[in-house]
Scaffold this motif. Structure first.
Motif, mmCIF file in Angstrom:
data_model
loop_
_atom_site.group_PDB
_atom_site.id
_atom_site.type_symbol
_atom_site.label_atom_id
_atom_site.label_comp_id
_atom_site.label_asym_id
_atom_site.label_seq_id
_atom_site.Cartn_x
_atom_site.Cartn_y
_atom_site.Cartn_z
ATOM 1 N N CYS A 1 28.869 30.455 39.682
ATOM 2 C CA CYS A 1 28.332 30.958 38.420
ATOM 3 C C CYS A 1 26.903 31.472 38.608
ATOM 4 O O CYS A 1 26.552 32.549 38.111
ATOM 5 N N ALA B 1 28.143 33.568 30.938
ATOM 6 C CA ALA B 1 28.949 33.011 32.029
ATOM 7 C C ALA B 1 28.608 31.540 32.230
ATOM 8 O O ALA B 1 27.489 31.198 32.605
ATOM 9 N N ALA C 1 35.369 35.883 33.432
ATOM 10 C CA ALA C 1 35.614 34.466 33.718
ATOM 11 C C ALA C 1 37.083 34.276 34.068
ATOM 12 O O ALA C 1 37.975 34.647 33.297
ATOM 13 N N ARG D 1 35.767 30.029 36.934
ATOM 14 C CA ARG D 1 34.970 29.252 35.980
ATOM 15 C C ARG D 1 35.304 27.760 36.011
ATOM 16 O O ARG D 1 34.591 26.951 35.453
#
Length: 252
Positions: free
Chosen positions: A76, A223, A92, A64
């Motif tokens: 992502c 996300a 994540a 992330r």
């Protein structure tokens, strides 16, 4: 056994990991601009190598950040697309924690134990450093964030490190780039350093398992990359000024 797929392209190295009943599978290659093109086909190839389909995966992890702006967005986007397509949750993964986990794995491979406080310092470009601190148990166990990721000038990070009251190790690409600034002060306690990452994919797999075990699975819609820096590039004049300053500094 849980099947976990994990992707990271937060640095110049693109890493993919797959934990499955057939074992653990890894892939690493040049990232950067190539990540957005190669992430999906290489992920499919890794699944095929393990004899699995995407629908067999229980969750999909992604790096992330903090890290390269384009790389974070690529990972992502790919992970969200894959997860939405098969109705799976995502995990994540902190991209700086990944470096601390890799340092622990390097130490274990050398018959050593890396535990306690580990500071991670990664090159953030534009003369700055992404840094965070983690508590690392040895030889196994979940890593804990002690100091959240932030963006530092080398001198500011050096001042923070010199003020630490307990022993700590250092890991990350900034150690080579800013070696003089981040060196232990004269007469200070020596620091264990891990300037190079051995296998981001193996570390990624370990952190994906940790996140799953801790109940970190979440809906793919949630996300999002973590951006520590708002400004992602220098202007032409700023680049020219930086080069001029470097040239002046190099004069006798």
């Amino acid at each position: 056994m849980t099947v976990l797929l994990a992707l990271d392209s937060s640095t110049e190295v693109m890493a993919i990991a797959l934990s499955s009943p057939a074992g653990e599978f890894h892939f690493e290659a040049e990232g950067g601009p190539q990540a957005s093109v190669r992430l999906l086909p290489e992920t499919q190839a890794l699944l095929a190598q393990a004899g699995l389909r995407l629908g067999d995966v229980d969750a999909i992890a992604f790096g992330r950040g903090p890290g390269a702006f384009t790389g974070l967005r690529a990972a992502c986007a790919v992970v969200q697309g894959l997860a939405f397509g098969v109705g799976k949750p995502v995990l994540a993964i902190d991209s700086l924690m990944l470096v601390a986990e890799d340092a622990r794995q390097q130490a274990a491979a050398q018959g050593q134990a890396l535990s306690g406080l580990v500071w991670v310092a990664m090159d953030a470009r534009m003369g700055e450093i992404y840094a965070a601190a983690f508590r690392v148990p040895a030889p196994t166990g979940p890593l804990l964030e002690v100091q959240p990721a932030a963006l530092y000038k080398p001198a500011a990070l050096a001042e923070l490190l010199d003020a630490q009251t307990e022993d700590f190790a250092l890991a990350g690409s900034a150690l080579a780039l800013f070696a003089e600034a981040l060196a232990a002060p004269e007469g200070g306690r020596p620091r264990r350093v891990w300037p190079q990452t051995h296998s981001r994919a193996r570390a990624l797999a370990a952190l994906a398992r940790q996140a799953w075990a801790q109940g970190g699975a979440m809906d793919a819609a949630l996300a999002m990359p973590v951006y520590v820096r708002d400004k992602v590039a220098q202007t032409t004049q700023e680049r020219l000024d930086a080069r001029a300053a470097q040239a002046t500094a190099g004069r006798p």
